[in-house]
Design a protein around this motif. Structure first.
Motif, PDB file in Angstrom:
ATOM      1  N   ASP A   1       7.758   5.538  33.954  1.00  0.00           N
ATOM      2  CA  ASP A   1       7.214   4.362  33.270  1.00  0.00           C
ATOM      3  C   ASP A   1       8.213   3.795  32.270  1.00  0.00           C
ATOM      4  OD1 ASP A   1       4.811   4.651  34.636  1.00  0.00           O
ATOM      5  OD2 ASP A   1       3.960   5.976  33.116  1.00  0.00           O
ATOM      6  N   GLN A   2       9.008   4.695  31.653  1.00  0.00           N
ATOM      7  CA  GLN A   2       9.991   4.282  30.672  1.00  0.00           C
ATOM      8  C   GLN A   2      11.323   4.968  30.972  1.00  0.00           C
ATOM      9  OE1 GLN A   2       8.282   5.382  26.906  1.00  0.00           O
ATOM     10  NE2 GLN A   2       6.916   3.601  26.836  1.00  0.00           N
ATOM     11  N   PRO A   3      12.430   4.411  30.518  1.00  0.00           N
ATOM     12  CA  PRO A   3      13.728   5.067  30.750  1.00  0.00           C
ATOM     13  C   PRO A   3      13.734   6.485  30.176  1.00  0.00           C
ATOM     14  CG  PRO A   3      14.026   2.836  29.918  1.00  0.00           C
ATOM     15  CD  PRO A   3      12.562   3.141  29.782  1.00  0.00           C
ATOM     16  N   VAL A   4      14.403   7.389  30.891  1.00  0.00           N
ATOM     17  CA  VAL A   4      14.500   8.777  30.444  1.00  0.00           C
ATOM     18  C   VAL A   4      15.964   9.175  30.356  1.00  0.00           C
ATOM     19  CG1 VAL A   4      12.255   9.471  31.356  1.00  0.00           C
ATOM     20  CG2 VAL A   4      14.267   9.594  32.847  1.00  0.00           C
ATOM     21  N   ASP A   5      16.247  10.133  29.486  1.00  0.00           N
ATOM     22  CA  ASP A   5      17.631  10.535  29.224  1.00  0.00           C
ATOM     23  C   ASP A   5      18.023  11.696  30.131  1.00  0.00           C
ATOM     24  OD1 ASP A   5      20.122  10.565  28.095  1.00  0.00           O
ATOM     25  OD2 ASP A   5      19.533  11.852  26.414  1.00  0.00           O
TER      26      ASP A   5
END
Length: 330
Positions: free
Chosen positions: A303-307
């Protein structure tokens, strides 16, 4: 049939079958049903490689590959894809033999495709790695798996130099790959874990003992490679798989992550041997269909950018499913 392509690819060193025999390699194993099964992988990969290198017509390549024993067929496709990748590298013009083959005849075996590219990496200059990395996109999951090229590269390095990578446990350096050089050693260790299973000829007591000699920060990735080999090629009985889970200890979820990958690859290719069904139940605690569905579900975009690389996000989601894995869950 000897073609200009087959002559050109011989400018790149490639192993011969005698180079890959366990006795030639000096692996500490004896000949038995299980070790012969593991050694058979080399024959299948090389057979596929020869077809992919020496036959220009992809329809004919596929026709010959379909004669390979179903147990080894995806591995032969892996070898053919490696050869076609090499053809793309050596071609004076931009070609996409490997990509087109995977989108067509090789699609059922596409989850092994990046491993095929990895087998070529140690035989070509490093600057070509990402420049000529194929983009396999025939199904949603395979798009997550480009790091399997590093796994395949590590397998090749450790298979041919076990002293350095398995016995001495040298750490792989960071290399530029998919924008995450810090992850390169981790993907490399996953391939070392697979190679270790070959080095010990499917003797999972010896494999477990060697896996637990690696440093703590590497052990999870090594155990993941062990799980992939155990589920894909088998060897351990139900009781031996339970012992393998016990030996993995805190890394049993990582063992399961590797097994999930193998189960999914077998299921997607349309051939699930008894040993893979057994590993799905004992190591992963589910049916082949359930574990295959888990692999697909874990590949949903975040759903959101991940590192972290998409590949490690996929693995992390699978690992979470096995956080409380226990012996004999199947």
């Amino acid at each position: 049939m000897v073609t200009a392509l087959s002559i050109a690819r011989r400018s790149v060193p490639a192993p011969k079958m005698n180079d890959m025999k366990f006795v030639t390699r000096g692996f500490p194993v004896s000949a038995n049903e299980v070790s012969r099964r593991y050694e058979g992988v080399s024959r299948a990969v090389l057979e596929g490689f020869e077809y992919g290198a020496d036959i220009a017509d992809p329809d004919e390549v596929a026709r010959r590959l379909e004669w390979v024993d179903p147990f080894y067929r995806s591995l032969a496709y892996e070898g053919a894809i490696a050869a076609m990748t090499l053809r793309d590298l050596l071609s004076p013009r931009r070609t996409r033999y490997a990509e087109n083959f995977v989108r067509g005849h090789g699609e059922p075996h596409s989850l092994m495709a990046y491993v095929g590219f990895g087998l070529v990496m140690s035989r070509v200059p490093r600057f070509t790695w990402q420049r000529f990395l194929p983009r396999f996109d025939s199904n949603p999951l395979v798009g997550y798996l480009s790091w399997l090229a590093v796994d395949g590269y590590a397998f090749d390095r450790a298979f041919f130099d076990p002293q350095t990578w398995i016995i001495e446990r040298r750490r792989a350096p960071r290399r530029r790959w998919e924008g995450a050089p810090e992850y390169f050693p981790r993907a490399f260790d996953q391939g070392v874990g697979r190679a270790m299973s070959f080095y010990h000829g499917g003797d999972f007591e010896a494999i477990a003992a060697t896996a637990n000699t690696f440093e703590d920060d590497r052990r999870g990735d090594v155990w993941s490679g062990v799980g992939a080999a155990a589920a894909y090629l088998g060897g351990p009985s139900h009781a031996e798989l339970e012992k393998l889970i016990q030996a993995a200890g805190a890394y049993a979820p990582d063992l399961a992550v590797g097994a999930v990958m193998a189960v999914k690859a077998r299921d997607y290719a349309g051939y699930v041997p008894d040993n893979t069904d057994l590993a799905a139940r004992v190591v992963c605690g589910g049916t082949v269909a359930e574990i295959s569905a888990l692999a697909d579900a874990a590949a949903e975009p975040p759903d959101q950018p991940v590192d972290m690389p998409d590949y490690e996000l996929w693995r992390t989601r699978i690992r979470a499913r096995f956080a409380d894995v226990t012996v004999g869950q199947g």
